[in-house]
Enzyme design. Structure first.
Site, PDB file in Angstrom:
ATOM      1  N   SER A 127      -2.310 -13.913  -6.334  1.00 60.67           N
ATOM      2  CA  SER A 127      -1.298 -12.931  -5.945  1.00 60.67           C
ATOM      3  C   SER A 127      -0.496 -13.423  -4.755  1.00 60.67           C
ATOM      4  CB  SER A 127      -2.035 -11.650  -5.591  1.00 60.67           C
ATOM      5  OG  SER A 127      -1.193 -10.800  -4.867  1.00 60.67           O
ATOM      6  N   TYR A 152      -9.421  -6.495  -1.549  1.00 63.90           N
ATOM      7  CA  TYR A 152      -8.875  -6.969  -2.831  1.00 63.90           C
ATOM      8  C   TYR A 152      -8.145  -8.295  -2.628  1.00 63.90           C
ATOM      9  CZ  TYR A 152      -5.317  -7.797  -6.286  1.00 63.90           C
ATOM     10  OH  TYR A 152      -4.495  -8.433  -7.176  1.00 63.90           O
ATOM     11  N   LYS A 156      -8.842 -12.519  -3.883  1.00 59.76           N
ATOM     12  CA  LYS A 156      -7.922 -13.494  -4.488  1.00 59.76           C
ATOM     13  C   LYS A 156      -7.911 -14.788  -3.667  1.00 59.76           C
ATOM     14  CE  LYS A 156      -6.750 -11.110  -7.999  1.00 59.76           C
ATOM     15  NZ  LYS A 156      -7.296 -11.509  -9.301  1.00 59.76           N
ATOM     16  N   GLY A 301       0.644  -1.132   5.841  1.00 56.00           N
ATOM     17  CA  GLY A 301       0.265  -2.371   5.150  1.00 56.00           C
ATOM     18  C   GLY A 301       1.403  -3.017   4.378  1.00 56.00           C
TER      19      GLY A 301
END
Ligand code: UDP
Length: 350
Positions: A127, A152, A156, A301
């Protein structure tokens, strides 16, 4: 030579199911491997209608070594595209252990099984979140990797590191990580598409649900960012373009011939940034509907702007995004309208 079988973990999910179509169109034999924790059987029916045959599907978890081994052996899999993962950023902040356990266990188990069976080629879903708030735009693959904001995102980053280290150790694996920008849209047939659970977090499903009357209005998260219209900028890519990037990546691994160990990473985006208000306007044009929206506060964020430099993918994979933002939004809208004909509107569970 027999048609190469490609295992698509998470093949019933949003990007996975579209990649199944792209693989089949390119002459591969996709095999779905999915635990249906965040996907639905109806997508398999959509795939059947698009492709004209039933795609083989294994209902199992990637952390289940025995099931993975059996599926890959039985299907004589020659390559793997690994999508299966938990992907809700907010949930990952609440339940970090569950995210690390699931996403990393699945990847480790998959790589071990591939090594055991001598399957070499792997495409990994990464990502653009690995870039955080980039200092320079567009972001190239050399842009610095910043500490992940969510568990999350960290799965990645760690996933990429695990794969790079395995290849560095000389294991016989040929791996490409694809760093996705913002996938949107649906297959133009409207037979498959995104199925968000609960209130969508992502912009485009929120827009299509608003246009369908399931939500009263879109809240634009902030218009005081340092961008031309004050709203955040992202690189929205049609999911079929993204799906085709996986095929291009797989083909590039095959071109390596007998070379055993290889690791590389590519940005997969359009190279064009669009603001939230650009997307709203493009949606209004594509659908012919005015979209109710208001400006709200920033979402914690969110980075102000991120879009891809995708020249490496163009030069080395021979891939480039072909579909426009408007096309993607028209396809997303067609999919939403079809969903409304299948299930009565349910604003609670949507
Ligand atoms: N966004 C918004 N309202 C929404 C959902 C998203 O304004 O209801 C904005 C969000 O602030 C970001 C962009 O749309 O600038 C894309 O957000 P999304 O969650 O789709 O993707 P992200 O880039 O965060 O992964």
């Amino acid at each position: 030579m027999a048609t190469p079988s490609i295992l698509v973990t998470g093949g019933a999910g949003f990007i996975g199911s579209h990649t199944v179509v792209a693989l089949a169109e390119a002459g591969y034999r996709p095999v779905v491997y999915d635990n249906f924790s965040n996907s639905q059987q109806s997508i398999l029916e959509g795939l059947r209608q698009i492709l004209g045959y039933e795609v083989p599907c294994y209902v199992a978890d990637c952390t289940h070594r025995g099931a993975l081994l059996e599926a890959m052996e039985r299907e004589q899999v020659q390559g793997v595209i690994h999508f299966a993962a938990f992907k809700a950023v907010g949930e990952s902040v609440q339940e970090p252990l569950r995210y690390y356990r699931n996403n990393l266990d699945a990847l480790l188990t998959l790589v071990e099984v591939m090594l055991e069976l001598g399957v070499h080629d792997l495409i990994f879903s990464s990502s653009c979140t690995v870039y955080g708030e980039p200092e320079q735009l567009p972001v190239t693959e050399h842009s610095p990797i910043l500490p992940a904001i969510s568990p999350y995102g960290n799965t990645k980053q760690i996933g990429e590191e695990i794969l790079r280290d395995v290849v560095r150790a000389g294991k016989p694996l040929r791996i490409i990580s694809l760093r996705y920008f913002n996938p949107i849209g649906a297959h133009p047939s409207a037979l498959i598409g995104e199925l968000p659970i609960g209130v969508p977090n992502n912009l485009v499903p929120y827009i299509t649900q608003t246009a369908a009357g399931l939500r009263p209005e879109l809240v634009v998260f902030g218009d005081d960012y340092p961008t031309p219209d004050g709203t955040c900028i992202r690189d929205y890519i049609h999911v079929m373009d993204l799906a085709e990037a996986h095929v291009a990546a797989l083909r590039s691994l095959e071109r390596l011939g007998a070379l055993a160990s290889h690791y590389d990473v590519f940005n997969i985006g359009t190279g064009e940034g669009a603001s939230v208000l650009d997307v709203v306007r493009a949606f209004e044009e594509a659908s012919g509907n005015a979209l109710p929206y208001r400006i709200g506060p920033r979402r914690p964020g969110d980075v102000a702007a991120v879009y891809a430099d995708a020249t490496k993918a163009r030069d080395q994979l021979g891939w480039t995004a072909r579909r426009t933002l408007r096309e993607a939004l028209a396809d997303a809208w067609r999919w939403e309208q079809r969903l409304q004909t299948l299930a009565p509107p349910n604003t609670e569970s949507h």
